[in-house]
Design a protein around this motif. Sequence first.
Motif, PDB file in Angstrom:
ATOM      1  N   SER A  67     123.566  67.027  91.861  1.00  0.00           N
ATOM      2  CA  SER A  67     123.974  68.238  92.549  1.00  0.00           C
ATOM      3  C   SER A  67     124.699  69.173  91.587  1.00  0.00           C
ATOM      4  O   SER A  67     125.515  68.755  90.792  1.00  0.00           O
ATOM      5  CB  SER A  67     124.880  67.875  93.719  1.00  0.00           C
ATOM      6  OG  SER A  67     125.110  68.993  94.511  1.00  0.00           O
ATOM      7  N   LYS A  68     124.360  70.480  91.680  1.00  0.00           N
ATOM      8  CA  LYS A  68     125.005  71.499  90.854  1.00  0.00           C
ATOM      9  C   LYS A  68     125.980  72.280  91.724  1.00  0.00           C
ATOM     10  O   LYS A  68     125.777  72.433  92.913  1.00  0.00           O
ATOM     11  CB  LYS A  68     123.953  72.436  90.279  1.00  0.00           C
ATOM     12  CG  LYS A  68     122.916  71.729  89.447  1.00  0.00           C
ATOM     13  CD  LYS A  68     121.770  72.661  89.101  1.00  0.00           C
ATOM     14  CE  LYS A  68     120.649  71.861  88.480  1.00  0.00           C
ATOM     15  NZ  LYS A  68     119.363  72.195  89.010  1.00  0.00           N
ATOM     16  N   THR A  69     127.000  72.815  91.117  1.00  0.00           N
ATOM     17  CA  THR A  69     128.009  73.579  91.838  1.00  0.00           C
ATOM     18  C   THR A  69     127.787  75.067  91.609  1.00  0.00           C
ATOM     19  O   THR A  69     127.476  75.488  90.500  1.00  0.00           O
ATOM     20  CB  THR A  69     129.418  73.193  91.363  1.00  0.00           C
ATOM     21  OG1 THR A  69     129.592  71.790  91.548  1.00  0.00           O
ATOM     22  CG2 THR A  69     130.479  73.933  92.134  1.00  0.00           C
ATOM     23  N   ILE A  70     127.983  75.847  92.684  1.00  0.00           N
ATOM     24  CA  ILE A  70     127.908  77.303  92.573  1.00  0.00           C
ATOM     25  C   ILE A  70     129.290  77.852  92.907  1.00  0.00           C
ATOM     26  O   ILE A  70     129.889  77.479  93.919  1.00  0.00           O
ATOM     27  CB  ILE A  70     126.877  77.884  93.558  1.00  0.00           C
ATOM     28  CG1 ILE A  70     125.479  77.368  93.239  1.00  0.00           C
ATOM     29  CG2 ILE A  70     126.889  79.412  93.502  1.00  0.00           C
ATOM     30  CD1 ILE A  70     124.432  77.813  94.212  1.00  0.00           C
ATOM     31  N   VAL A  71     129.790  78.737  92.085  1.00  0.00           N
ATOM     32  CA  VAL A  71     131.062  79.397  92.346  1.00  0.00           C
ATOM     33  C   VAL A  71     130.843  80.358  93.513  1.00  0.00           C
ATOM     34  O   VAL A  71     129.840  81.066  93.569  1.00  0.00           O
ATOM     35  CB  VAL A  71     131.548  80.154  91.093  1.00  0.00           C
ATOM     36  CG1 VAL A  71     132.823  80.920  91.383  1.00  0.00           C
ATOM     37  CG2 VAL A  71     131.743  79.187  89.939  1.00  0.00           C
ATOM     38  N   ILE A 111     120.482  73.724  93.993  1.00  0.00           N
ATOM     39  CA  ILE A 111     121.674  72.964  93.594  1.00  0.00           C
ATOM     40  C   ILE A 111     121.486  71.449  93.713  1.00  0.00           C
ATOM     41  O   ILE A 111     122.378  70.686  93.374  1.00  0.00           O
ATOM     42  CB  ILE A 111     122.920  73.413  94.387  1.00  0.00           C
ATOM     43  CG1 ILE A 111     122.766  73.145  95.881  1.00  0.00           C
ATOM     44  CG2 ILE A 111     123.224  74.875  94.110  1.00  0.00           C
ATOM     45  CD1 ILE A 111     124.016  73.461  96.702  1.00  0.00           C
ATOM     46  N   TYR A 120     127.356  83.809  97.212  1.00  0.00           N
ATOM     47  CA  TYR A 120     127.144  82.473  97.777  1.00  0.00           C
ATOM     48  C   TYR A 120     128.116  82.157  98.906  1.00  0.00           C
ATOM     49  O   TYR A 120     127.728  81.631  99.947  1.00  0.00           O
ATOM     50  CB  TYR A 120     127.251  81.437  96.657  1.00  0.00           C
ATOM     51  CG  TYR A 120     127.098  80.014  97.120  1.00  0.00           C
ATOM     52  CD1 TYR A 120     125.857  79.510  97.482  1.00  0.00           C
ATOM     53  CD2 TYR A 120     128.202  79.166  97.184  1.00  0.00           C
ATOM     54  CE1 TYR A 120     125.719  78.204  97.908  1.00  0.00           C
ATOM     55  CE2 TYR A 120     128.069  77.859  97.605  1.00  0.00           C
ATOM     56  CZ  TYR A 120     126.817  77.375  97.963  1.00  0.00           C
ATOM     57  OH  TYR A 120     126.685  76.074  98.383  1.00  0.00           O
ATOM     58  N   SER A 121     129.389  82.512  98.733  1.00  0.00           N
ATOM     59  CA  SER A 121     130.408  82.161  99.731  1.00  0.00           C
ATOM     60  C   SER A 121     130.230  82.914 101.043  1.00  0.00           C
ATOM     61  O   SER A 121     130.819  82.531 102.060  1.00  0.00           O
ATOM     62  CB  SER A 121     131.808  82.412  99.177  1.00  0.00           C
ATOM     63  OG  SER A 121     131.981  83.795  98.905  1.00  0.00           O
ATOM     64  N   ALA A 136     127.658  74.055 103.961  1.00  0.00           N
ATOM     65  CA  ALA A 136     128.896  73.327 104.260  1.00  0.00           C
ATOM     66  C   ALA A 136     128.997  72.883 105.722  1.00  0.00           C
ATOM     67  O   ALA A 136     129.891  72.120 106.070  1.00  0.00           O
ATOM     68  CB  ALA A 136     130.101  74.189 103.903  1.00  0.00           C
ATOM     69  N   GLY A 194     126.417  79.355 101.271  1.00  0.00           N
ATOM     70  CA  GLY A 194     127.518  78.410 101.113  1.00  0.00           C
ATOM     71  C   GLY A 194     128.051  77.865 102.429  1.00  0.00           C
ATOM     72  O   GLY A 194     128.123  76.644 102.617  1.00  0.00           O
ATOM     73  N   ASP A 240     121.010  69.546  96.549  1.00  0.00           N
ATOM     74  CA  ASP A 240     121.755  68.954  97.670  1.00  0.00           C
ATOM     75  C   ASP A 240     120.798  68.246  98.637  1.00  0.00           C
ATOM     76  O   ASP A 240     120.402  68.785  99.664  1.00  0.00           O
ATOM     77  CB  ASP A 240     122.550  70.028  98.400  1.00  0.00           C
ATOM     78  CG  ASP A 240     123.549  69.455  99.389  1.00  0.00           C
ATOM     79  OD1 ASP A 240     123.347  68.328  99.878  1.00  0.00           O
ATOM     80  OD2 ASP A 240     124.539  70.152  99.683  1.00  0.00           O
TER      81      ASP A 240
END
Length: 131
Positions: A2-6, A48, A19-20, A28, A24, A50
Amino acid sequence: MSKTIVGSARCPCSSGNVYSECCGPIIAGAPAPTAERLMRSRFTAFVIGDEQYLLRSWHPSTRPGGLDLDDATRWLWLEITLTEGGGSFDAEGTVVFVAAYRDASGRGELRERSRFVREGRDWLYVDGDVG
C-alpha cells in the motif's frame, strides 16, 4: 504494498480535487454518494494498492476471496466516459471508463463498463465488461 497519499495532493482519480476532499474519505469509510464516486475511489485504491478497500467495496455476490495486485503496474489516469443511473436516488448504476497504466510490457489502457448497486447507503461494485 500500500502507498500513502498526502491529503493535500491531487487525487489519483483525475477529478482535479485534492485527495482529502475526494477519494480519501470514501476509502477511509465514508459512503460514496454516487456510483461514479465509488468507481473513482476504486481506481484510487488500485493506485495506492489498497486491497482491503477494493474487497470491501465489492458486492458479496461477486467478490473474490482475495486479489493479487501487481506492484509493478502503475495506474496513470482515469477517464469516465459515460454514467447511467448511479445517482443519489438510484438503486443501480453503470459507469464506463478508460484507465491508463504502465507495466513491464509497456503502456496500456483498460476499458470497462462497470455495474454498481446501492445497498442502504453504500454503493458496491458488482462486475464489469472489459473491452
